[in-house]
Design a protein around this motif. Structure first.
Motif, PDB file in Angstrom:
ATOM      1  N   UNK A  28       0.857  -1.196   0.000  1.00  0.00           N
ATOM      2  CA  UNK A  28       0.000   0.000   0.000  1.00  0.00           C
ATOM      3  C   UNK A  28       0.890   1.242   0.000  1.00  0.00           C
ATOM      4  N   UNK A  29       0.570   2.164  -0.895  1.00  0.00           N
ATOM      5  CA  UNK A  29       1.335   3.419  -0.953  1.00  0.00           C
ATOM      6  C   UNK A  29       0.797   4.385   0.103  1.00  0.00           C
ATOM      7  N   UNK A  30       1.560   5.438   0.361  1.00  0.00           N
ATOM      8  CA  UNK A  30       1.126   6.451   1.339  1.00  0.00           C
ATOM      9  C   UNK A  30      -0.228   7.014   0.929  1.00  0.00           C
ATOM     10  N   UNK A  31      -0.303   7.387  -0.345  1.00  0.00           N
ATOM     11  CA  UNK A  31      -1.519   8.016  -0.843  1.00  0.00           C
ATOM     12  C   UNK A  31      -2.738   7.109  -0.659  1.00  0.00           C
ATOM     13  N   UNK A  32      -2.508   5.822  -0.868  1.00  0.00           N
ATOM     14  CA  UNK A  32      -3.582   4.859  -0.755  1.00  0.00           C
ATOM     15  C   UNK A  32      -4.023   4.726   0.710  1.00  0.00           C
ATOM     16  N   UNK A  33      -3.014   4.554   1.557  1.00  0.00           N
ATOM     17  CA  UNK A  33      -3.305   4.372   2.991  1.00  0.00           C
ATOM     18  C   UNK A  33      -4.015   5.594   3.587  1.00  0.00           C
ATOM     19  N   UNK A  34      -3.663   6.776   3.093  1.00  0.00           N
ATOM     20  CA  UNK A  34      -4.226   8.008   3.649  1.00  0.00           C
ATOM     21  C   UNK A  34      -5.634   8.310   3.131  1.00  0.00           C
TER      22      UNK A  34
END
Ligand code: C2E
Ligand code: MG
Ligand code: MG
Length: 580
Positions: A418-424
């Motif tokens: 999971x990328x940062x953008x996805x997780x956020x």
């Protein structure tokens, strides 16, 4: 065609004349000379009785005719003076015309020269003409000025607009003046519009403009600033008169700080933040277009990072190169056609027992070549497509794994990046719930890999999200451990299950005793925190031996398995189950 060209040249000359006061003295001297000549000839006529005519091209021209021509020419020049030189021209012309009266009256009264009487009327008419021209000119100028003001002013906020900004940039570049162009975007402004309505949104934009204009007008930032609104919630700040980059940052922070003051609109408090990207003239770019796009590239990066850094200076690596554009096109295409797929890389315990698989995204080129994620993942992150890409892998891998589990009854783990953008994303947890439901996978068979940079950039929100993930029973892995800058305090707060030691440490591990001790320390640290530890990128038998010796729990590497297509992964699972 030729006529048109001539007309344009003439118009240009007129414009140049009316804009510049350079030719004013020339006109003034010319008029004076004409009137002096007129006066001298008149004098000759009145004193000399009947002076001899002047010979021009062999023809005798009577002096009377010449005075008429000269005074007409003088009057034309007087009118042109008013037309071209506005106020100064008007008063000069008026002065010259009024000055003539005593001379003419003297000629009539003292020398009884009645031939000057029509000249008096001529003068009065010329005065009337120049007054009318002057008034009309003034009105036209006022109108033009108003039109110009409207063209360069933003209607909503009253700030200068993009045209004004471009004009100033052209001028500064022409004068070779050093400056910084800052592109500003108000964060989450869409949210204000959609929750509070456009009217409140407009009031917010007006209030921001007012605060920034106050700074620019009062010069409280210590630099010479120009603020403009260029689009929706986007503003531009042009900073001059700074000494170093620190000066630019200081000014931008000054503008950022006033956003923090309470902003109450229609009884609601708004907490406004903004993102700032800037480029400098002449060090970063030398044309307005490139300055705009470079500042924009820096702004896009600030927004993409979603970190606590709100101000960013342009650097060339932020530019989308041709290759980046090409890759972006391929990602978009794969998402649109839903042709993105994944490979599965096995993970084992130290006794070579299969623990599960990591799903790794893959995109096929038009010519059938598989592109490396090392190439397309950074691009997807940069252009804001990574969350969509992640979701596609999540969905496809979970469906496959759920079916495999249903068929084989295995209890292996599926690990997803999971990328940062996805997780956020606010709906990340919802997405996970949906994933478990649709795939039929139990939560404990799912693992989410996040990189340690998440902890640095967005510790609080990430921590909340991670707690929620684990509360659902899903496992959490810290990927590429050791490549970021996370401190022990971050790590100790992290409720993870697995620590993945980055390949770069494994590569060097057997080069020196120190390197080996380093990996050993990471493993111990992981164990102290209560995590299992997996080593990534294990290729050599010696590495495997060392890892066994220093207490590593799990292995992921070419030595025991490369990333493979679904069918091969299925065979591997079946083989594994048959040995149990
Ligand atoms: P990662 O998550 O650390 O994945 C492990 C990478 O190491 C994979 O590269 C894998 O093929 C490679 N690898 C594993 N064992 C060995 C080995 O023994 N030798 C060598 N030379 N390489 C090994 P891959 O598939 O190229 O992926 C690169 C990175 O791309 C991944 O690193 C991950 O950060 C990212 N990535 C891949 N798929 C996704 C995805 O769906 N979402 C996100 N956000 N990132 C992804
Ligand atoms: Mg990974
Ligand atoms: Mg990794």
């Amino acid at each position: 065609m030729k006529k048109n060209k001539e007309k344009k040249t003439f118009q240009k000359t007129l414009d140049a004349l009316s804009k510049s006061k350079k030719y004013y003295p020339l006109f003034f001297v010319l008029i004076l000379l004409l009137y002096i000549a007129d006066f001298v000839v008149c004098r000759m006529l009145s004193v000399g009785g009947n002076p001899p005519p002047i010979m021009l091209a062999g023809q005798p021209i009577p002096l009377g005719a010449i005075t008429g021509a000269v005074s007409n020419l003088g009057n034309i020049c007087i009118i042109l003076l008013v037309v071209f030189f506005g106020e100064i021209g008007f008063y000069t012309a008026l002065g010259i015309l009024l000055l003539q009266f005593p001379l003419v009256f003297q000629s009539i009264i003292v020398h009884h020269n009645l031939s000057n009487i029509p000249g008096v009327f001529g003068n009065i008419l010329t005065i009337l003409a120049i007054i009318i021209i002057y008034i009309r000119n003034n009105k036209a100028n006022e109108y033009q000025e108003r039109m110009r003001d409207q063209a360069v002013t933003d209607r909503l906020t009253g700030l200068p607009n993009r045209f004004a900004c471009s004009e100033l940039l052209d001028k500064l570049i022409k004068d070779s003046k050093k400056f910084a162009l800052v592109h500003i975007d108000i964060n989450s402004f869409k949210g204000i519009n959609s929750t509070m309505g456009y009217e409140s949104g407009n009031k917010v934009l007006i209030e921001i403009a007012k605060r920034w204009k106050n700074i620019a007008d009062a010069g409280t930032s210590g630099t010479l600033d120009f603020v403009a609104r260029v689009n929706g919630d986007e503003y531009v700040l042009i900073i001059r008169g700074y000494h170093s980059k620190t000066g630019i940052m200081k000014t931008i922070k000054h503008y950022e700080a006033v956003l923090g003051d309470r902003l109450t609109i229609d009884g609601c408090d708004f907490f406004i933040t903004a993102s700032f990207g800037y480029a400098e003239y002449p060090s970063d770019a030398k044309t307005p277009d490139s300055l705009f796009s470079y500042a924009d590239a820096a702004l896009t990066e600030v927004k993409a990072r979603k970190s606590s850094v709100h101000i960013l200076h342009f650097t060339p690596d932020l530019l989308k190169t041709e290759r980046t554009l090409e890759i972006e096109g391929k990602i978009r295409d794969a998402l649109k056609k839903d042709s993105l797929f994944f490979h599965l890389q096995p993970q084992y315990d130290m006794s070579h027992k299969l623990r599960g698989f990591e799903a790794l995204a893959r995109i096929k080129d038009a010519d059938g070549q598989i592109m490396s994620p090392a190439e397309f993942i950074p691009v997807a992150e940069k252009v804001g497509l990574i969350d969509k890409l992640d979701s596609a892998v999540f969905r496809k891998a979970a469906v496959f794994f759920g079916e495999l589990r249903a068929r084989t009854g295995n209890s292996l783990i599926l690990s997803l990046n999971a990328s940062v953008r996805h997780l956020m994303k606010n709906d990340f947890l919802e997405e996970l719930k949906e994933l478990l439901k649709s795939s039929g996978l139990p939560a404990e068979q799912l693992e989410i890999e996040i990189t340690e940079s998440i902890m640095i950039d967005s510790a609080e929100k990430a921590l909340q999200c991670i707690n929620d993930i684990r509360a659902m029973g899903i496992k959490l892995a810290i990927d590429d451990f050791g490549t970021g800058y996370s401190s022990l305090s971050y790590l100790s707060n992290f409720p993870a299950d697995l620590l993945k030691i980055d390949k770069s440490f494994i590569d060097k591990m057997n080069d020196s005793d120190k390197a080996k001790k380093y990996v050993e320390a990471i493993i111990s640290l992981g164990h102290i925190m209560g995590f299992s530890v997996i080593s990534e990128g294990v290729e050599e038998p010696e590495q495997l031996e060392t890892l066994k010796e220093i207490g590593c729990d799990l292995i992921q590497g070419y030595i025991w398995g490369r990333p493979m297509p679904q069918e091969d992964a299925e065979q591997l699972v079946l083989a594994e189950l048959s040995t149990e």
